[in-house]
Enzyme design. Structure first.
Site, PDB file in Angstrom:
ATOM      1  N   SER A 183       0.935  -1.277   0.071  1.00  0.00           N
ATOM      2  CA  SER A 183       0.015  -0.036  -0.044  1.00  0.00           C
ATOM      3  C   SER A 183       0.922   1.161   0.122  1.00  0.00           C
ATOM      4  O   SER A 183       1.541   1.572  -0.826  1.00  0.00           O
ATOM      5  CB  SER A 183      -1.172  -0.150   1.334  1.00  0.00           C
ATOM      6  N   THR A 184       0.951   2.205   0.938  1.00  0.00           N
ATOM      7  CA  THR A 184       1.553   3.310   1.237  1.00  0.00           C
ATOM      8  C   THR A 184       3.135   2.875   0.987  1.00  0.00           C
ATOM      9  O   THR A 184       3.611   2.297   1.748  1.00  0.00           O
ATOM     10  CB  THR A 184       1.346   4.080   2.308  1.00  0.00           C
ATOM     11  N   HIS A 210      -2.588  -0.999  -3.224  1.00  0.00           N
ATOM     12  CA  HIS A 210      -3.836  -0.139  -2.893  1.00  0.00           C
ATOM     13  C   HIS A 210      -3.798   1.173  -3.798  1.00  0.00           C
ATOM     14  O   HIS A 210      -3.007   2.071  -3.560  1.00  0.00           O
ATOM     15  CB  HIS A 210      -4.045   0.115  -1.573  1.00  0.00           C
ATOM     16  N   MET A 303      -0.189   0.779   5.355  1.00  0.00           N
ATOM     17  CA  MET A 303      -1.073   1.004   6.776  1.00  0.00           C
ATOM     18  C   MET A 303      -1.919  -0.052   6.721  1.00  0.00           C
ATOM     19  O   MET A 303      -2.629  -0.605   5.726  1.00  0.00           O
ATOM     20  CB  MET A 303      -1.647   2.271   6.622  1.00  0.00           C
ATOM     21  N   ASP A 306      -4.089  -5.416   5.784  1.00  0.00           N
ATOM     22  CA  ASP A 306      -4.856  -6.112   4.648  1.00  0.00           C
ATOM     23  C   ASP A 306      -3.618  -7.184   4.593  1.00  0.00           C
ATOM     24  O   ASP A 306      -2.298  -6.833   4.314  1.00  0.00           O
ATOM     25  CB  ASP A 306      -4.898  -5.290   3.564  1.00  0.00           C
TER      26      ASP A 306
END
Length: 366
Positions: A183-184, A210, A303, A306
């Protein structure tokens, strides 16, 4: 603890005021200055030394990308880009993430977004997250050379022992799958990993990053241009090939299903899982249904948690090796931390070693 000091950079006076008004609604955030273009922003950074910067991509005089390069070189700190969803905007956003931006926010309706309130909470959340992230552990600069790793370059890190609850016969497993969730900070981490994977890898790679719709095609194109393997945005119904990395389209789930003796991509808009679509858990769940494959699962910076539930399912239904990115190189140590907490991770690796770890597992797993 003092407030988070933010510099807002946008060529529109209306947007500067709107972003400022949204941010100061949060008791922990203070907007200490605004700038109308990149050149103005660089002067303001010297003057007020903000903690976090919001930076418009498209500006006159000195645009967001050029300003970002200078910021990362001379005044490194978290920068959140504000971008349009146009093709050019998406391409520039992906470049900004690889130049060192912390994350990005999509303007809902172009340069002057009267409906920016739709992303107000996301903007505040990312400013807070950016400030709290361990930016002193930013991963090293990328090179754009194609440099596939060989297995003998693998550097070992102590593994976490894991005893599978079920016994599996490895002898009949003739094919392998690699699946990656992030993600991030993911675009830069993916560049670190995919550019070191050799073209002759004997497995397909499935990736959930994401992202909202409109950005993953540019991400895949960028990664494809600098990698030895093929990297593409996954297309519904296409047959899977070894040596290809498939990135879930932004806003859609990626699933892999068996069709005869082949694997097929399935893209759908089924329910959001844990706040995400695409979801790493959804992808991992679908791969857990494939019984005739060895699997390598990787969870990198991001973050939340998931991927952790999907990892549990993968581990309980097949032969799986799991790799988690280390806290030292994670931009946000959320998803990897949650994965490690399951006690199912076999290797914890700095991001620059993950490709080698993948190749090592593929070589020795079967």
């Amino acid at each position: 603890m003092g407030k988070i000091r933010v510099l807002v950079v946008d060529d529109s006076a209306f947007m500067r005021k709107l972003i400022t008004d949204f941010l100061v609604e949060h008791e922990s955030i203070e907007v200490v200055g605004t700038a109308r273009n990149g050149e103005d922003a660089l002067a303001k950074i010297e003057e007020i030394n903000p903690d976090v910067i919001t930076l418009d991509v498209e500006m006159p005089v000195l645009n967001g990308l050029e300003a970002l390069k200078v910021i990362m070189n001379k005044y490194p700190r978290p920068v959140i880009m504000l971008s349009s969803t146009t093709k050019e905007g998406a391409e520039n956003t992906i470049l900004s993430l690889q130049y060192g931006a912390f994350d990005f926010i999509t303007k809902p309706s172009g340069a002057i977004s009267l409906d920016l309130h739709k992303v107000k909470e996301e903007l505040k959340e990312k400013v807070i997250l950016a400030n709290s992230s361990r930016r002193n552990k930013t991963i090293s600069r990328f090179t754009e050379k194609k440099t596939p790793l060989t297995v003998n370059e693998y550097s070992k890190i102590d593994s976490i022992d894991y005893k599978s609850p079920t016994s599996f016969d490895k002898n009949h497993l003739k094919s392998s799958i690699v699946c990656i969730g992030t993600s991030t900070g993911g675009p830069r981490a993916l560049q670190h990993v995919l550019t070191k994977i050799p073209a002759n890898i004997d497995a397909p790679i499935f990736i959930v990053q994401h992202m909202p719709p409109g950005f993953t095609h540019s991400l895949a194109s960028r990664l494809n241009s600098i990698s030895s393997i093929e990297v593409k945005e996954a297309v519904n119904g296409e047959l899977v090939k070894k040596g290809t990395a498939y990135i879930a389209p932004g806003g859609s789930h990626l699933k892999i299903v068996k069709t005869g003796t082949s694997l097929t991509i399935k893209i759908d808009q089924s329910a959001i899982r844990n706040g995400h679509r695409p979801s790493v858990d959804v992808m991992f769940d679908s791969i857990s249904e494939l019984k005739d494959y060895c699997k390598v699962a990787v969870i990198m910076t991001g973050m939340g948690s998931d991927g952790s539930e999907g990892l549990k399912k993968l581990k309980s239904t097949g032969v799986v090796k799991a790799i988690s990115e280390s806290e030292q190189t994670s931009v946000v140590y959320g998803m990897p931390k949650a994965a490690v907490a399951t006690n199912l991770v076999d290797k914890v690796e700095n991001v620059e070693n993950i490709a080698a770890a993948i190749m090592n597992f593929l070589t020795n797993q079967r």
